[in-house]
Design a protein around this motif. Structure first.
Motif: not given
Lengths: 247, 110
Positions: B1-3, B5-7, B9-11, B40, B47
């Protein structure tokens, strides 16, 4: 107790592990870089990815195009210069024509005129100033450079003006002229007065024993002639050749 | 989930702030992005297989990006930049497909 699907990711959101944070940071960087690259690509995609040969070809095309456009500019500037000089010569022609029109209208007596000149008052108690004398007077004035002549503020003397005697009365251009006569003349006042006063001329003829009248001549800074000659259309005479265009 | 959000946010940051890269680095950004995608996918595969290690992920990510950019930079210096960048893209593309196949197998067992 079996975990509900999805609860793992919810739990990881609330208590993120180190791996999650690192993945988030790296994905942040990737998203940022991707957007930057896409925007750059959209901004100038035509040239950044073009091969050298393509670029040379594009440059060639642009060179040809700019040469063609320069030629066009030169052509249009030539046209503009032509049009401008054409407009200039047209303006000059119009000015000349207007000047000619002014001269001719004054000559034909169709416009009022104003200028330096003289005023002659001729009194002849015995009414011996005949049409002949008046015609002589007009001739003298014209000799001296008269440009506009008017009799009694009523009749403009032009090329076709005629003088006649009707009994004791004077008729000019069909109009009966009452005495005393006033002749207004526009021209050089000095030469006009001299022309009237010279020995054996107009003044001496009228003041002489044969007529027994009196003449007063006054020079004026400005004589205003407002009477007009009504032009008559020529019934018979036509120009033999086309009227010369002014230049 | 956090990754994820990070993506996003980056966009969002990229769209809103419109940052610009120095001109010198601009030719290497596309290759770096492809390398990052490879890292990735590899990380996601690890993972799913349960052998994800954040240290390996970070190291592989950074080294992938740097090596890809370095290869293209060397190619540019010796005059075969476009060919080498094609080679890098092909190799990374193959790796991405391999990883994607492994992810697919792990996710759908097919």
């Amino acid at each position: 107790m079996p975990e509900k699907p999805g609860s793992r990711s919810w739990r990881s959101l609330l208590r993120p592990g180190r791996g999650q944070v690192i993945a988030a940071v790296i994905l942040f960087v990737v998203g940022l870089g991707g957007v930057v690259q896409i925007r750059m690509n959209a901004a100038d995609d035509a040239y950044t990815n073009a091969r050298r040969e393509d670029l040379i070809q594009i440059l060639d095309g642009l060179g040809t195009e700019s040469r063609r456009l320069e030629g066009e500019i030169a052509e249009l500037e030539q046209t503009r210069a032509n049009l401008r000089s054409g407009a200039d010569s047209q303006r000059v022609a119009r000015e000349e024509t207007e000047q000619r029109l002014d001269e001719l209208s004054i000559l034909a007596g169709t416009v009022p005129a104003k200028g330096p000149g003289i005023r002659m008052r001729i009194t002849d108690p015995e009414q011996k100033v005949t049409a002949g004398v008046l015609l002589d007077a007009v001739q003298e004035m014209r000799d001296a450079g008269a440009e506009v002549i008017e009799v009694n503020d009523r009749v403009r003397v032009v090329a076709s003006t005629w003088f006649a005697d009707e009994g004791a009365a004077l008729v000019v251009d069909g109009q009966r002229i009452s005495r005393p006569l006033t002749v207004e003349v526009i021209g050089d006042p000095h030469s006009l007065e001299e022309a009237a006063r010279f020995r054996g001329g107009l003044v001496s003829e009228i003041t002489g024993p044969r007529v027994g009248g009196a003449v007063s001549v006054e020079r004026l800074e400005s004589v205003e002639v407002t009477s007009l000659h009504r032009p008559v259309k020529n019934q018979y005479a036509r120009p033999a050749s086309a009227a010369p265009t002014p230049r | 989930m956090l990754p994820l959000i990070g993506l996003l946010l980056g966009i969002a940051v990229g769209l809103l702030l419109e940052p610009t890269l120095p001109l010198v680095l601009q030719p290497y950004l596309p290759i770096a992005i492809v390398a990052a995608m490879d890292a990735l996918f590899g990380a996601f595969r690890a993972y799913l297989e349960g052998i994800f290690s954040d240290r390996v992920f970070v190291t592989s990510f950074i080294s992938n990006v740097l090596i890809a950019a370095l290869i293209v930079w060397i190619g540019d210096q010796i005059g075969v930049g476009s060919q080498l960048s094609t080679a890098v893209v092909v190799v990374l593309g193959i790796r991405i497909f391999t990883n994607a196949a492994a992810i697919r197998r792990a996710l759908f067992h097919a």
